[in-house]
Design a protein around this motif. Sequence first.
Motif, short mmCIF file in Angstrom:
data_model
loop_
_atom_site.label_atom_id
_atom_site.label_comp_id
_atom_site.label_asym_id
_atom_site.label_seq_id
_atom_site.Cartn_x
_atom_site.Cartn_y
_atom_site.Cartn_z
N MET A 287 -8.99 -7.89 -0.88
CA MET A 287 -9.17 -7.02 0.25
C MET A 287 -7.80 -6.71 0.85
O MET A 287 -6.96 -7.58 0.97
N ILE A 288 -7.65 -5.46 1.19
CA ILE A 288 -6.42 -5.00 1.81
C ILE A 288 -6.80 -4.27 3.09
O ILE A 288 -7.65 -3.38 3.06
N GLY A 289 -6.18 -4.65 4.19
CA GLY A 289 -6.45 -4.00 5.47
C GLY A 289 -5.22 -3.24 5.94
O GLY A 289 -4.11 -3.76 5.91
N LEU A 290 -5.44 -2.00 6.33
CA LEU A 290 -4.35 -1.16 6.83
C LEU A 290 -4.74 -0.63 8.21
O LEU A 290 -5.88 -0.24 8.42
N SER A 291 -3.78 -0.59 9.11
CA SER A 291 -4.03 -0.10 10.45
C SER A 291 -2.96 0.91 10.83
O SER A 291 -1.78 0.73 10.52
N ALA A 292 -3.39 1.96 11.51
CA ALA A 292 -2.46 2.99 11.96
C ALA A 292 -2.63 3.21 13.46
O ALA A 292 -3.73 3.47 13.93
N LEU A 293 -1.55 3.06 14.18
CA LEU A 293 -1.58 3.30 15.62
C LEU A 293 -0.85 4.59 16.00
O LEU A 293 -0.96 5.05 17.13
N MET A 294 -0.13 5.17 15.04
CA MET A 294 0.59 6.41 15.29
C MET A 294 0.28 7.39 14.16
O MET A 294 0.18 6.99 12.99
N THR A 295 0.15 8.66 14.48
CA THR A 295 -0.18 9.64 13.45
C THR A 295 0.89 9.73 12.37
O THR A 295 0.59 10.10 11.24
N THR A 296 2.10 9.36 12.69
CA THR A 296 3.18 9.43 11.70
C THR A 296 2.99 8.44 10.55
O THR A 296 3.60 8.59 9.50
N THR A 297 2.13 7.45 10.74
CA THR A 297 1.90 6.45 9.68
C THR A 297 0.75 6.83 8.75
O THR A 297 0.55 6.17 7.73
N LEU A 298 0.00 7.87 9.07
CA LEU A 298 -1.17 8.22 8.28
C LEU A 298 -0.82 8.61 6.85
O LEU A 298 -1.52 8.23 5.91
N LYS A 299 0.25 9.34 6.65
CA LYS A 299 0.65 9.74 5.30
C LYS A 299 1.01 8.51 4.46
O LYS A 299 0.64 8.42 3.28
N SER A 300 1.68 7.54 5.06
CA SER A 300 2.01 6.31 4.34
C SER A 300 0.75 5.55 3.95
O SER A 300 0.68 4.96 2.87
N MET A 301 -0.22 5.56 4.82
CA MET A 301 -1.49 4.88 4.53
C MET A 301 -2.17 5.56 3.33
O MET A 301 -2.63 4.88 2.41
N GLU A 302 -2.20 6.87 3.34
CA GLU A 302 -2.78 7.62 2.22
C GLU A 302 -2.03 7.32 0.93
O GLU A 302 -2.64 7.08 -0.12
N ASP A 303 -0.71 7.32 0.98
CA ASP A 303 0.11 7.04 -0.20
C ASP A 303 -0.13 5.62 -0.72
O ASP A 303 -0.19 5.40 -1.93
N THR A 304 -0.27 4.67 0.18
CA THR A 304 -0.52 3.28 -0.21
C THR A 304 -1.84 3.16 -0.96
O THR A 304 -1.92 2.52 -2.01
N ILE A 305 -2.88 3.77 -0.43
CA ILE A 305 -4.19 3.71 -1.09
C ILE A 305 -4.12 4.37 -2.47
O ILE A 305 -4.66 3.84 -3.45
N LYS A 306 -3.44 5.48 -2.56
CA LYS A 306 -3.29 6.16 -3.84
C LYS A 306 -2.61 5.26 -4.86
O LYS A 306 -3.04 5.15 -6.01
N LEU A 307 -1.54 4.59 -4.45
CA LEU A 307 -0.83 3.68 -5.36
C LEU A 307 -1.71 2.51 -5.79
O LEU A 307 -1.69 2.09 -6.95
N ILE A 308 -2.47 1.97 -4.86
CA ILE A 308 -3.40 0.87 -5.18
C ILE A 308 -4.38 1.32 -6.25
O ILE A 308 -4.66 0.59 -7.21
N ARG A 309 -4.91 2.51 -6.10
CA ARG A 309 -5.92 3.03 -7.04
C ARG A 309 -5.31 3.36 -8.41
O ARG A 309 -6.00 3.29 -9.41
N GLU A 310 -4.03 3.69 -8.45
CA GLU A 310 -3.38 4.07 -9.71
C GLU A 310 -2.89 2.89 -10.54
O GLU A 310 -2.74 3.01 -11.76
#
Length: 75
Positions: free
Chosen positions: A1-24
């Motif tokens: 299990m991996i938990g990611l949290s975003a408190l600022m909109t500037t971190t949303l792209k990094s969160m998306e990129d992280t999930i993509k890398l995990i899936r790849e």
Amino acid sequence: MIGLSALMTTTLKSMEDTIKLIRERKELQNEDGSSKCVVFVGGAVLTKEYAMKIGADYYCRDAKESVDAAKKVLG
């Protein structure tokens, strides 16, 4: 299990990129191609719709929902 949290909109792209890398990553995939990792996301700037759009398995709006989701995953 991996938990990611975003408190600022500037971190949303990094969160998306992280999930993509995990899936790849091959080493993070089962033989059938599904992911071995379950990804939980949350945070003040996220919505359930956005969480699903970026490939998260669970959207948890608070810590209790994260615990409930982890209980589902772990049985």
